[in-house]
Design a protein around this motif. Structure first.
Motif, PDB file in Angstrom:
ATOM      1  N   LYS A  47       0.855  -1.193   0.000  1.00 28.30           N
ATOM      2  CA  LYS A  47       0.000   0.000   0.000  1.00 28.30           C
ATOM      3  C   LYS A  47       0.885   1.234   0.000  1.00 28.30           C
ATOM      4  N   LYS A  48       0.291   2.406  -0.253  1.00 35.55           N
ATOM      5  CA  LYS A  48       1.091   3.625  -0.307  1.00 35.55           C
ATOM      6  C   LYS A  48       1.705   3.971   1.045  1.00 35.55           C
ATOM      7  N   SER A  49       1.176   3.398   2.115  1.00 34.02           N
ATOM      8  CA  SER A  49       1.734   3.640   3.452  1.00 34.02           C
ATOM      9  C   SER A  49       2.746   2.566   3.874  1.00 34.02           C
ATOM     10  N   SER A  50       3.007   1.574   3.013  1.00 34.56           N
ATOM     11  CA  SER A  50       3.939   0.487   3.350  1.00 34.56           C
ATOM     12  C   SER A  50       5.366   1.006   3.444  1.00 34.56           C
ATOM     13  N   ASP A  51       6.126   0.425   4.345  1.00 36.97           N
ATOM     14  CA  ASP A  51       7.550   0.731   4.488  1.00 36.97           C
ATOM     15  C   ASP A  51       8.315  -0.170   3.517  1.00 36.97           C
ATOM     16  N   PRO A  52       9.023   0.395   2.515  1.00 34.66           N
ATOM     17  CA  PRO A  52       9.696  -0.443   1.518  1.00 34.66           C
ATOM     18  C   PRO A  52      10.749  -1.371   2.124  1.00 34.66           C
ATOM     19  N   PHE A  53      11.373  -0.984   3.227  1.00 32.07           N
ATOM     20  CA  PHE A  53      12.377  -1.839   3.855  1.00 32.07           C
ATOM     21  C   PHE A  53      11.733  -3.052   4.523  1.00 32.07           C
ATOM     22  N   LYS A  54      10.558  -2.864   5.125  1.00 36.12           N
ATOM     23  CA  LYS A  54       9.840  -3.993   5.727  1.00 36.12           C
ATOM     24  C   LYS A  54       9.311  -4.938   4.650  1.00 36.12           C
ATOM     25  N   VAL A  55       8.781  -4.374   3.562  1.00 30.91           N
ATOM     26  CA  VAL A  55       8.300  -5.208   2.454  1.00 30.91           C
ATOM     27  C   VAL A  55       9.474  -5.982   1.856  1.00 30.91           C
ATOM     28  N   ALA A  56      10.617  -5.310   1.687  1.00 28.15           N
ATOM     29  CA  ALA A  56      11.811  -5.967   1.139  1.00 28.15           C
ATOM     30  C   ALA A  56      12.266  -7.111   2.034  1.00 28.15           C
ATOM     31  N   GLY A  57      12.236  -6.902   3.339  1.00 30.97           N
ATOM     32  CA  GLY A  57      12.599  -7.964   4.268  1.00 30.97           C
ATOM     33  C   GLY A  57      11.660  -9.148   4.163  1.00 30.97           C
ATOM     34  N   ILE A  59       9.914  -9.975   1.464  1.00 31.85           N
ATOM     35  CA  ILE A  59      10.195 -10.621   0.179  1.00 31.85           C
ATOM     36  C   ILE A  59      11.420 -11.524   0.311  1.00 31.85           C
ATOM     37  N   ALA A  60      12.510 -10.987   0.852  1.00 32.91           N
ATOM     38  CA  ALA A  60      13.753 -11.757   0.985  1.00 32.91           C
ATOM     39  C   ALA A  60      13.540 -12.994   1.856  1.00 32.91           C
ATOM     40  N   ALA A  61      12.806 -12.851   2.951  1.00 38.11           N
ATOM     41  CA  ALA A  61      12.548 -13.992   3.838  1.00 38.11           C
ATOM     42  C   ALA A  61      11.752 -15.072   3.121  1.00 38.11           C
ATOM     43  N   SER A  86      10.857  -1.763  -3.056  1.00 41.51           N
ATOM     44  CA  SER A  86      10.981  -2.940  -2.191  1.00 41.51           C
ATOM     45  C   SER A  86      11.678  -4.088  -2.910  1.00 41.51           C
ATOM     46  N   VAL A  87      11.359  -4.273  -4.179  1.00 38.90           N
ATOM     47  CA  VAL A  87      12.026  -5.323  -4.962  1.00 38.90           C
ATOM     48  C   VAL A  87      13.513  -5.009  -5.076  1.00 38.90           C
ATOM     49  N   ASN A  92      19.167  -6.371  -2.922  1.00 38.97           N
ATOM     50  CA  ASN A  92      20.374  -6.108  -2.137  1.00 38.97           C
ATOM     51  C   ASN A  92      20.495  -7.088  -0.979  1.00 38.97           C
ATOM     52  N   TYR A  93      19.384  -7.376  -0.297  1.00 42.03           N
ATOM     53  CA  TYR A  93      19.405  -8.336   0.812  1.00 42.03           C
ATOM     54  C   TYR A  93      19.796  -9.729   0.309  1.00 42.03           C
ATOM     55  N   LEU A  94      19.279 -10.112  -0.851  1.00 40.97           N
ATOM     56  CA  LEU A  94      19.522 -11.463  -1.380  1.00 40.97           C
ATOM     57  C   LEU A  94      20.904 -11.623  -1.991  1.00 40.97           C
ATOM     58  N   ASP A  95      21.555 -10.500  -2.347  1.00 43.96           N
ATOM     59  CA  ASP A  95      22.926 -10.563  -2.873  1.00 43.96           C
ATOM     60  C   ASP A  95      23.861 -11.290  -1.913  1.00 43.96           C
ATOM     61  N   GLU A  96      23.626 -11.113  -0.598  1.00 45.53           N
ATOM     62  CA  GLU A  96      24.469 -11.751   0.413  1.00 45.53           C
ATOM     63  C   GLU A  96      24.436 -13.275   0.299  1.00 45.53           C
ATOM     64  N   ASP A  97      23.341 -13.822  -0.228  1.00 47.29           N
ATOM     65  CA  ASP A  97      23.174 -15.269  -0.381  1.00 47.29           C
ATOM     66  C   ASP A  97      23.411 -15.728  -1.824  1.00 47.29           C
ATOM     67  N   ASN A  98      23.949 -14.837  -2.663  1.00 43.97           N
ATOM     68  CA  ASN A  98      24.156 -15.127  -4.090  1.00 43.97           C
ATOM     69  C   ASN A  98      22.850 -15.495  -4.799  1.00 43.97           C
ATOM     70  N   LEU A  99      21.778 -14.805  -4.421  1.00 49.05           N
ATOM     71  CA  LEU A  99      20.474 -15.008  -5.046  1.00 49.05           C
ATOM     72  C   LEU A  99      20.050 -13.730  -5.751  1.00 49.05           C
ATOM     73  N   GLY A 100      19.340 -13.881  -6.840  1.00 45.75           N
ATOM     74  CA  GLY A 100      18.807 -12.746  -7.579  1.00 45.75           C
ATOM     75  C   GLY A 100      17.323 -12.950  -7.844  1.00 45.75           C
ATOM     76  N   LEU A 101      16.672 -11.919  -8.359  1.00 45.10           N
ATOM     77  CA  LEU A 101      15.246 -11.984  -8.663  1.00 45.10           C
ATOM     78  C   LEU A 101      14.973 -11.576 -10.103  1.00 45.10           C
ATOM     79  N   LEU A 102      14.106 -12.315 -10.748  1.00 41.43           N
ATOM     80  CA  LEU A 102      13.474 -11.930 -12.005  1.00 41.43           C
ATOM     81  C   LEU A 102      12.014 -11.698 -11.660  1.00 41.43           C
ATOM     82  N   PHE A 103      11.309 -10.938 -12.488  1.00 42.61           N
ATOM     83  CA  PHE A 103       9.887 -10.790 -12.195  1.00 42.61           C
ATOM     84  C   PHE A 103       9.056 -10.879 -13.455  1.00 42.61           C
TER      85      PHE A 103
END
Length: 133
Positions: A47-57, A59-61, A86-87, A92-103
């Motif tokens: 939503k427009k009030s979502s925190d992108p860092f929380k959404v990113a976390g 997603i990564a989890a 957020s994506v 960036n969070y997933l880079d630490e695990d050598n993972l990437g995302l396509l969408f």
């Protein structure tokens, strides 16, 4: 040209800065869709009030835990902007695990109850697919 013969479009974004002003999108063809154009109970709503860092976390989890496709969806320009940020942050969070995302982007029309009436709204859904870097 992509026809309706089972070929789908996949996208990979590269962001040059956290604001997302400089973005490169690489498109590729795929043989099948990973998930249908509907909202699943496991999908994340931005939503427009979502925190992108929380959404990113989140997603990564989910990518780390589930190891498969993760859906995120949003309605409206502000929410879509936060979803894209957020994506980027989750990459960036997933880079630490050598993972990437396509969408895989999908536009959907959904009915919403506003007051006593039902209204149709357009949502953008991104099905995020994990890959090894």
């Amino acid at each position: 040209t992509i026809s309706l013969d089972g070929i789908d479009l996949r996208a990979h974004c590269e962001f040059e800065d956290v604001k997302g002003f400089k973005t490169k999108i690489q498109l590729s063809k795929a043989r099948s869709k990973p998930r249908g154009p509907k909202i699943n109970k496991d999908d994340l709503c931005v939503k427009k009030s979502s925190d992108p860092f929380k959404v990113a976390g989140a997603i990564a989890a989910r990518v780390r835990d589930m190891g498969k496709a993760v859906g995120v969806y949003a309605k409206g320009s502000e929410a879509v902007s936060i979803m894209i940020k957020s994506v980027y942050i989750s990459c960036n969070y997933l880079d630490e695990d050598n993972l990437g995302l396509l969408f895989v982007p999908t536009f959907m029309e959904l009915e919403n109850k506003i007051g006593d009436t039902m209204q149709s709204s357009t949502y953008l859904k991104l099905t995020l697919l994990m890959h090894q870097l």
